[in-house]
Design a protein around this motif. Structure first.
Motif, PDB file in Angstrom:
ATOM      1  N   GLN A 164      13.501  -8.013  -6.226  1.00  0.00           N
ATOM      2  CA  GLN A 164      12.693  -6.870  -7.067  1.00  0.00           C
ATOM      3  C   GLN A 164      12.760  -5.909  -7.435  1.00  0.00           C
ATOM      4  O   GLN A 164      14.005  -5.654  -7.242  1.00  0.00           O
ATOM      5  N   THR A 165      12.602  -5.635  -8.688  1.00  0.00           N
ATOM      6  CA  THR A 165      12.882  -4.684  -9.587  1.00  0.00           C
ATOM      7  C   THR A 165      12.016  -4.112 -10.043  1.00  0.00           C
ATOM      8  O   THR A 165      10.977  -5.056 -10.590  1.00  0.00           O
ATOM      9  N   TRP A 166      11.204  -3.159  -9.813  1.00  0.00           N
ATOM     10  CA  TRP A 166      10.011  -2.567  -9.907  1.00  0.00           C
ATOM     11  C   TRP A 166       9.926  -1.404 -10.678  1.00  0.00           C
ATOM     12  O   TRP A 166      11.421  -0.290 -10.624  1.00  0.00           O
ATOM     13  N   LYS A 167       9.794  -0.706 -11.599  1.00  0.00           N
ATOM     14  CA  LYS A 167       9.437   0.743 -12.493  1.00  0.00           C
ATOM     15  C   LYS A 167       8.559   1.658 -11.766  1.00  0.00           C
ATOM     16  O   LYS A 167       7.376   0.701 -11.533  1.00  0.00           O
ATOM     17  N   LEU A 168       7.989   2.615 -10.987  1.00  0.00           N
ATOM     18  CA  LEU A 168       7.547   3.278 -10.448  1.00  0.00           C
ATOM     19  C   LEU A 168       6.448   4.432 -11.507  1.00  0.00           C
ATOM     20  O   LEU A 168       6.955   5.416 -12.515  1.00  0.00           O
ATOM     21  N   GLU A 169       4.825   3.857 -11.633  1.00  0.00           N
ATOM     22  CA  GLU A 169       4.301   4.116 -13.276  1.00  0.00           C
ATOM     23  C   GLU A 169       3.035   5.154 -12.040  1.00  0.00           C
ATOM     24  O   GLU A 169       2.674   4.528 -11.307  1.00  0.00           O
ATOM     25  N   LEU A 170       3.434   5.585 -12.333  1.00  0.00           N
ATOM     26  CA  LEU A 170       1.769   7.558 -11.782  1.00  0.00           C
ATOM     27  C   LEU A 170       1.347   8.376 -12.676  1.00  0.00           C
ATOM     28  O   LEU A 170       1.647   7.968 -14.268  1.00  0.00           O
ATOM     29  N   THR A 171       0.044   8.375 -12.736  1.00  0.00           N
ATOM     30  CA  THR A 171      -1.128   8.982 -13.234  1.00  0.00           C
ATOM     31  C   THR A 171      -1.268  10.108 -12.490  1.00  0.00           C
ATOM     32  O   THR A 171      -2.278   9.477 -11.437  1.00  0.00           O
ATOM     33  N   ASP A 172      -1.338  10.937 -13.050  1.00  0.00           N
ATOM     34  CA  ASP A 172      -2.194  12.406 -12.515  1.00  0.00           C
ATOM     35  C   ASP A 172      -3.522  12.481 -12.597  1.00  0.00           C
ATOM     36  O   ASP A 172      -4.374  11.467 -13.087  1.00  0.00           O
ATOM     37  N   ALA A 173      -4.031  13.742 -12.299  1.00  0.00           N
ATOM     38  CA  ALA A 173      -5.664  13.968 -13.038  1.00  0.00           C
ATOM     39  C   ALA A 173      -6.217  13.940 -13.862  1.00  0.00           C
ATOM     40  O   ALA A 173      -7.006  13.591 -13.671  1.00  0.00           O
ATOM     41  N   ALA A 174      -5.284  14.047 -14.709  1.00  0.00           N
ATOM     42  CA  ALA A 174      -5.434  15.078 -16.184  1.00  0.00           C
ATOM     43  C   ALA A 174      -5.850  12.754 -16.514  1.00  0.00           C
ATOM     44  O   ALA A 174      -5.141  12.968 -18.222  1.00  0.00           O
ATOM     45  N   GLY A 175      -5.178  11.855 -16.018  1.00  0.00           N
ATOM     46  CA  GLY A 175      -4.957  10.578 -17.001  1.00  0.00           C
ATOM     47  C   GLY A 175      -3.268  10.584 -17.298  1.00  0.00           C
ATOM     48  O   GLY A 175      -3.144   9.708 -18.529  1.00  0.00           O
ATOM     49  N   ARG A 176      -2.406  11.789 -17.604  1.00  0.00           N
ATOM     50  CA  ARG A 176      -1.090  11.638 -18.096  1.00  0.00           C
ATOM     51  C   ARG A 176      -0.130  10.660 -17.367  1.00  0.00           C
ATOM     52  O   ARG A 176      -0.211  10.448 -16.091  1.00  0.00           O
ATOM     53  N   PRO A 177       0.474  10.304 -17.384  1.00  0.00           N
ATOM     54  CA  PRO A 177       1.634   9.251 -16.540  1.00  0.00           C
ATOM     55  C   PRO A 177       2.770  10.043 -16.975  1.00  0.00           C
ATOM     56  O   PRO A 177       3.319  11.248 -17.359  1.00  0.00           O
ATOM     57  N   ASN A 178       3.197   9.750 -16.155  1.00  0.00           N
ATOM     58  CA  ASN A 178       4.588   9.931 -16.069  1.00  0.00           C
ATOM     59  C   ASN A 178       5.870   9.731 -16.990  1.00  0.00           C
ATOM     60  O   ASN A 178       5.575   8.996 -17.198  1.00  0.00           O
ATOM     61  N   LYS A 179       6.897  11.189 -17.251  1.00  0.00           N
ATOM     62  CA  LYS A 179       7.392  10.141 -18.518  1.00  0.00           C
ATOM     63  C   LYS A 179       8.766   9.889 -18.255  1.00  0.00           C
ATOM     64  O   LYS A 179       8.616   8.718 -19.341  1.00  0.00           O
ATOM     65  N   ILE A 180       9.136   9.152 -17.073  1.00  0.00           N
ATOM     66  CA  ILE A 180      10.459   8.688 -17.185  1.00  0.00           C
ATOM     67  C   ILE A 180      10.181   7.739 -14.998  1.00  0.00           C
ATOM     68  O   ILE A 180       9.843   8.753 -14.519  1.00  0.00           O
ATOM     69  N   ALA A 181      10.147   6.345 -15.502  1.00  0.00           N
ATOM     70  CA  ALA A 181       9.412   6.000 -14.599  1.00  0.00           C
ATOM     71  C   ALA A 181      10.149   5.645 -13.640  1.00  0.00           C
ATOM     72  O   ALA A 181      11.421   4.478 -14.228  1.00  0.00           O
ATOM     73  N   PRO A 182      10.946   5.927 -12.489  1.00  0.00           N
ATOM     74  CA  PRO A 182      11.996   5.294 -11.885  1.00  0.00           C
ATOM     75  C   PRO A 182      11.957   3.738 -11.016  1.00  0.00           C
ATOM     76  O   PRO A 182      10.904   3.390 -10.763  1.00  0.00           O
ATOM     77  N   ARG A 183      13.712   2.827 -11.198  1.00  0.00           N
ATOM     78  CA  ARG A 183      13.354   1.927 -10.673  1.00  0.00           C
ATOM     79  C   ARG A 183      13.617   2.007  -9.725  1.00  0.00           C
ATOM     80  O   ARG A 183      14.636   2.819  -8.901  1.00  0.00           O
ATOM     81  N   ILE A 184      12.722   1.152  -9.227  1.00  0.00           N
ATOM     82  CA  ILE A 184      12.888   0.479  -7.496  1.00  0.00           C
ATOM     83  C   ILE A 184      12.929  -1.041  -7.777  1.00  0.00           C
ATOM     84  O   ILE A 184      13.712  -1.444  -7.885  1.00  0.00           O
ATOM     85  N   GLU A 185      14.667  -1.548  -6.917  1.00  0.00           N
ATOM     86  CA  GLU A 185      15.715  -2.154  -6.716  1.00  0.00           C
ATOM     87  C   GLU A 185      15.266  -2.419  -5.408  1.00  0.00           C
ATOM     88  O   GLU A 185      16.139  -2.180  -4.177  1.00  0.00           O
ATOM     89  N   VAL A 186      14.962  -3.854  -5.502  1.00  0.00           N
ATOM     90  CA  VAL A 186      15.500  -4.787  -3.656  1.00  0.00           C
ATOM     91  C   VAL A 186      16.127  -5.927  -3.675  1.00  0.00           C
ATOM     92  O   VAL A 186      15.382  -6.748  -4.620  1.00  0.00           O
ATOM     93  N   VAL A 187      16.947  -5.898  -2.668  1.00  0.00           N
ATOM     94  CA  VAL A 187      17.924  -7.189  -2.969  1.00  0.00           C
ATOM     95  C   VAL A 187      17.426  -7.833  -1.672  1.00  0.00           C
ATOM     96  O   VAL A 187      17.315  -7.422  -0.672  1.00  0.00           O
TER      97      VAL A 187
END
Length: 194
Positions: free
Chosen positions: A49-72
């Motif tokens: 799998q390859t995922w992007k980590l998407e975050l949203t803070d209390a003000a509703g703002r998303p993270n600017k750069i979504a880190p990539r997580i890869e699991v083989v």
């Protein structure tokens, strides 16, 4: 059958967190109020799998750069068995001592391994030769079979093979067999004429 748990330590608390994969498949992460943590509960892995980590803070703002997580994920392959000796079918004397040997290897480790033979279609005789071999390590399994002790006679057949057990993808014991070979018992004396 492996399970993956992930804990993300963030720079501040977040309202939502998720892993987004191909085709926008999303896995919601557990967040902790007032703590900069996001956790992936145990997830059974069946494919890479390859995922992007998407975050949203209390003000509703998303993270600017979504880190990539890869699991083989590597498939649990059955054990490998390579016969070292004797090579192929043989003709043997009723008094001979035959030295059998095989190289065994498994990607996640062997539980047990051994040698099996029978004489002239009789009952199979299992001979365990070892257990608990480490992963990705070649083991040499050997057995010396004294044919005189078996009281074999000319024109009888001895069929033999090696086997190895590991843990299969379903978590159960899986046994793998080598090719089966034959040893034909020859007479003590043979006369050859043109």
């Amino acid at each position: 059958g492996s399970k993956l748990s992930y804990r993300f330590h963030l720079n501040k608390p977040v309202k939502t967190a998720r892993l987004v994969g191909a085709n926008d498949e999303a896995i919601a992460l557990q967040t902790h109020a007032g703590q900069p943590l996001a956790e992936l509960p145990p997830l059974a892995l069946t494919k890479s799998q390859t995922w992007k980590l998407e975050l949203t803070d209390a003000a509703g703002r998303p993270n600017k750069i979504a880190p990539r997580i890869e699991v083989v994920v590597y498939a649990n392959r059955p054990p490998k068995i390579n016969i070292a000796s004797p090579r192929g079918d043989q003709k043997v004397s009723p008094l001979e001592e035959v030295d059998f040997a095989a190289e065994l290897e498994d990607d996640f480790g062997l539980l047990r391994y051994g040698f099996t033979y029978n004489v002239n279609g009789g009952a199979m005789t299992d001979i365990p030769l070892g257990k608990e071999a480490p992963a990705n390590t070649k083991m040499l399994a050997t057995h010396l079979l004294a044919l005189e002790s078996l009281s074999v006679e000319p024109d009888q057949l001895i069929n033999w093979f090696f086997w190895a057990e590991d843990t299969g993808p379903d978590g159960k014991v899986r046994r793998r067999f080598s090719d089966m070979y034959f040893a034909e018992v020859r007479p003590f004396e043979e006369i050859f004429r043109q």
